[in-house]
Write an enzyme that holds these catalytic residues in place. Sequence first.
Site, mmCIF file in Angstrom:
data_model
loop_
_atom_site.group_PDB
_atom_site.id
_atom_site.type_symbol
_atom_site.label_atom_id
_atom_site.label_comp_id
_atom_site.label_asym_id
_atom_site.label_seq_id
_atom_site.Cartn_x
_atom_site.Cartn_y
_atom_site.Cartn_z
ATOM 1 N N THR A 9 -1.405 -18.186 8.411
ATOM 2 C CA THR A 9 -0.008 -18.468 8.775
ATOM 3 C C THR A 9 0.850 -18.785 7.552
ATOM 4 O O THR A 9 2.039 -19.019 7.672
ATOM 5 C CB THR A 9 0.050 -19.671 9.749
ATOM 6 O OG1 THR A 9 -0.581 -20.794 9.097
ATOM 7 C CG2 THR A 9 -0.666 -19.351 11.048
ATOM 8 N N GLY A 10 0.236 -18.780 6.374
ATOM 9 C CA GLY A 10 0.992 -19.083 5.150
ATOM 10 C C GLY A 10 1.631 -17.844 4.564
ATOM 11 O O GLY A 10 1.446 -16.731 5.074
ATOM 12 N N MET A 11 2.357 -18.028 3.461
ATOM 13 C CA MET A 11 3.100 -16.920 2.848
ATOM 14 C C MET A 11 2.146 -15.823 2.362
ATOM 15 O O MET A 11 2.307 -14.642 2.665
ATOM 16 C CB MET A 11 3.935 -17.489 1.686
ATOM 17 C CG MET A 11 5.039 -16.615 1.220
ATOM 18 S SD MET A 11 6.048 -17.491 0.020
ATOM 19 C CE MET A 11 7.483 -17.838 0.990
ATOM 20 N N SER A 38 -2.252 -25.540 13.396
ATOM 21 C CA SER A 38 -1.821 -24.181 13.791
ATOM 22 C C SER A 38 -2.766 -23.543 14.790
ATOM 23 O O SER A 38 -2.525 -22.438 15.271
ATOM 24 C CB SER A 38 -1.735 -23.285 12.547
ATOM 25 O OG SER A 38 -0.790 -23.801 11.645
ATOM 26 N N CYS A 126 -1.646 -15.374 -10.065
ATOM 27 C CA CYS A 126 -0.760 -14.197 -10.011
ATOM 28 C C CYS A 126 -0.236 -13.817 -11.399
ATOM 29 O O CYS A 126 -0.274 -12.647 -11.799
ATOM 30 C CB CYS A 126 0.403 -14.440 -9.072
ATOM 31 S SG CYS A 126 1.036 -16.106 -9.097
ATOM 32 N N GLY A 157 6.104 -18.116 -5.518
ATOM 33 C CA GLY A 157 4.822 -18.613 -6.039
ATOM 34 C C GLY A 157 4.591 -20.067 -5.650
ATOM 35 O O GLY A 157 3.457 -20.537 -5.575
ATOM 36 N N LYS A 205 -3.647 -21.907 -17.122
ATOM 37 C CA LYS A 205 -4.324 -20.842 -16.372
ATOM 38 C C LYS A 205 -4.209 -19.514 -17.121
ATOM 39 O O LYS A 205 -5.174 -18.758 -17.229
ATOM 40 C CB LYS A 205 -3.674 -20.673 -14.989
ATOM 41 C CG LYS A 205 -4.000 -21.751 -13.969
ATOM 42 C CD LYS A 205 -3.191 -21.513 -12.693
ATOM 43 C CE LYS A 205 -3.326 -22.626 -11.689
ATOM 44 N NZ LYS A 205 -2.445 -22.423 -10.506
ATOM 45 N N ARG A 227 10.182 -21.398 -13.968
ATOM 46 C CA ARG A 227 10.526 -21.037 -12.594
ATOM 47 C C ARG A 227 11.995 -20.664 -12.538
ATOM 48 O O ARG A 227 12.848 -21.410 -13.019
ATOM 49 C CB ARG A 227 10.248 -22.218 -11.648
ATOM 50 C CG ARG A 227 10.350 -21.863 -10.198
ATOM 51 C CD ARG A 227 9.169 -21.076 -9.709
ATOM 52 N NE ARG A 227 7.934 -21.841 -9.740
ATOM 53 C CZ ARG A 227 6.731 -21.325 -9.531
ATOM 54 N NH1 ARG A 227 6.602 -20.035 -9.315
ATOM 55 N NH2 ARG A 227 5.651 -22.079 -9.566
ATOM 56 N N HIS A 234 7.118 -12.026 -10.298
ATOM 57 C CA HIS A 234 7.078 -12.718 -11.590
ATOM 58 C C HIS A 234 7.371 -11.725 -12.721
ATOM 59 O O HIS A 234 6.938 -10.566 -12.665
ATOM 60 C CB HIS A 234 5.689 -13.312 -11.836
ATOM 61 C CG HIS A 234 5.323 -14.471 -10.960
ATOM 62 N ND1 HIS A 234 6.221 -15.158 -10.158
ATOM 63 C CD2 HIS A 234 4.124 -15.063 -10.759
ATOM 64 C CE1 HIS A 234 5.595 -16.115 -9.505
ATOM 65 N NE2 HIS A 234 4.313 -16.092 -9.842
HETATM 66 C C1 2RA Z 1 3.025 -20.117 -8.945
HETATM 67 N N1 2RA Z 1 1.159 -18.841 -9.821
HETATM 68 O O1 2RA Z 1 3.715 -19.119 -9.155
HETATM 69 C C2 2RA Z 1 1.515 -20.047 -9.112
HETATM 70 C C3 2RA Z 1 0.802 -20.176 -7.813
HETATM 71 N N2 2RA Z 1 1.085 -19.157 -6.913
HETATM 72 O O2 2RA Z 1 3.479 -21.205 -8.561
#
Ligand code: 2RA
Length: 336
Positions: A9-11, A38, A126, A157, A205, A227, A234
């Site tokens: 049920t998540g993205m 859920s 990702c 993300g 990471k 972000r 991305h």
């Molecule tokens: C982000 N890669 O974009 C990390 C986790 N999905 O926040």
Amino acid sequence: MRVAVVGATGMVGNVMLQVLKERNFNFTELYLVASERSVGKKVEFNGTTYSVIGLQDAVNLKPDIALFSAGGNTSLEWAPKFAEVGTTVIDNSSAWRMNPNNKLIVPEINASELTENDKIIANPNCSTIQMVMALAPLHSKYKMKRLVISTYQSITGTGVKAVQQLENEVNGIQGETAYPHPIHKNALPHCDVFEEAGYTKEELKLTRETHKILNDPSIGITATAVRIPVVGGHSESVNIEFENDFDLTEVRKVLSQTPGVIVQDNIENNEYPMPLSAHGKDEVFVGRIRRDLSQPNSLNLWIVSDNLRKGAATNAIQIAEYLASENLIKSPTLSV
Ligand code: 2RA
């Protein structure tokens, strides 16, 4: 093939279902699994109404494969329980990625490492996946010495809460926030939590996962993860110093011939990768390919990809496809 989607049920879970359908993944049974709150929720998928089940019920059903995107804590607790009954787990969280006993797989690069004994397989982060997709073939040919990475990451993300925060800020509505600052008209150099030496977990990471996937800890890697208020995917600016010199035409050819990579690089026509054009696609798009004129053997790239697809759901499903095609999935014995 009996398949469970944990975190359905998540993205990312929703994108996993979409990709399973698009790729006509050959399953006989599909179990949609989520947290207790859920359980019982009805989900329409491919003309069938599914009722969401809980984790223990899913374990008891002994699926052949469990595609996890349910957070690290759920993976740490439940992936071993699925593995114990014989299920092969492909986990999208960071829980198992750096465990030396677990493989960290981008199929186009290192699927050949997989064996039928791998019961918990880690899907990389990702931002790592899209980067190594472009860099792996160049590393093989020219041997990377150092990477300087800046990412420009989609709010998807972070998840639904972040998408809602942006919508609220655009519409001037007060609401729950996913970030410590406004994201509308802003850029936050803060993806995930701050860890050692002033780096965020996201930046570390990129370093640690790249070393593991390329099996080369000698590459110097430094990253700044930012972000930004976009939703399509991305973007990454990557500066690469190679041990050896390269020919730019050959670099383009190598990238163009790499499965899963598309070169979009025609500055005369203002053609280059963008999140808006990468959104909903599975490829990794590379452009702004140019020599770094400030130092020898160095190259600049711009890499864009949909972080929910190749960066998460599609990569995980490609791992499952590889396992199935190589007969590496030992089906759990079902009690009669
Ligand atoms: C982000 N890669 O974009 C990390 C986790 N999905 O926040």
